[in-house]
Scaffold this motif. Structure first.
Motif, short mmCIF file in Angstrom:
data_model
loop_
_atom_site.label_atom_id
_atom_site.label_comp_id
_atom_site.label_asym_id
_atom_site.label_seq_id
_atom_site.Cartn_x
_atom_site.Cartn_y
_atom_site.Cartn_z
N MET A 1 0.82 -1.19 0.00
CA MET A 1 0.00 0.00 0.00
C MET A 1 0.87 1.26 0.00
N ARG A 2 1.92 1.25 0.78
CA ARG A 2 2.81 2.39 0.87
C ARG A 2 3.49 2.66 -0.48
N LYS A 3 3.78 1.63 -1.21
CA LYS A 3 4.40 1.75 -2.52
C LYS A 3 3.46 2.47 -3.49
N TRP A 4 2.17 2.18 -3.45
CA TRP A 4 1.18 2.81 -4.32
C TRP A 4 1.02 4.30 -4.00
N ILE A 5 1.10 4.65 -2.75
CA ILE A 5 0.99 6.06 -2.35
C ILE A 5 2.19 6.85 -2.89
N ILE A 6 3.36 6.28 -2.82
CA ILE A 6 4.56 6.94 -3.34
C ILE A 6 4.45 7.11 -4.85
#
Length: 127
Positions: A1-6
């Motif tokens: 999920m954190r990767k998609w936000i970045i």
């Protein structure tokens, strides 16, 4: 999920930079200082002698051009039959007459080989 936000943040930043690059503010030639001050005969001679070199020097630059008015229309005038100057607003013919000396500031947009005229736009009359 954190990767998609970045990734989403990077895409948004790239979109903002792209938008600002494509939709830059328009130049205000009237407020710019002229890079060259030249007569209509001199600039026409430079273009007719070596148009490639003259385009490198003058194209898209703000210049002051002087000479005698040879033709007046509603939104444009011709100086010495060598420089065609297009204005954003109407020219008041009471101020300018044919054969009167004039100095105009504008942006060089090219050279017409057929008419042998230097073309300027966004012109303003200098007092």
């Amino acid at each position: 999920m954190r990767k998609w936000i970045i990734i989403l943040v990077i895409i948004i930043i790239a979109a903002i930079f792209g938008y600002n690059y494509i939709y830059q503010d328009h130049r205000d030639i009237e407020k710019e200082t002229a890079e060259f001050s030249i007569t209509s005969s001199e600039i026409a001679a430079r273009f007719s002698e070596n148009s490639t070199e003259a385009e490198k020097t003058f194209l898209n630059k703000t210049i002051e051009i002087s000479g005698a008015v040879s033709e007046i229309s509603l939104n444009d005038l011709t100086i010495d039959d060598k420089a065609f100057c297009q204005f954003s607003s109407e020219i008041k013919e009471t101020i300018i007459k044919v054969n009167s000396k004039i100095k105009v500031k504008g942006r060089v947009i090219g050279y017409d080989d057929l008419l042998e005229q230097v073309k300027l736009d966004q012109c303003v009359i200098l007092e």
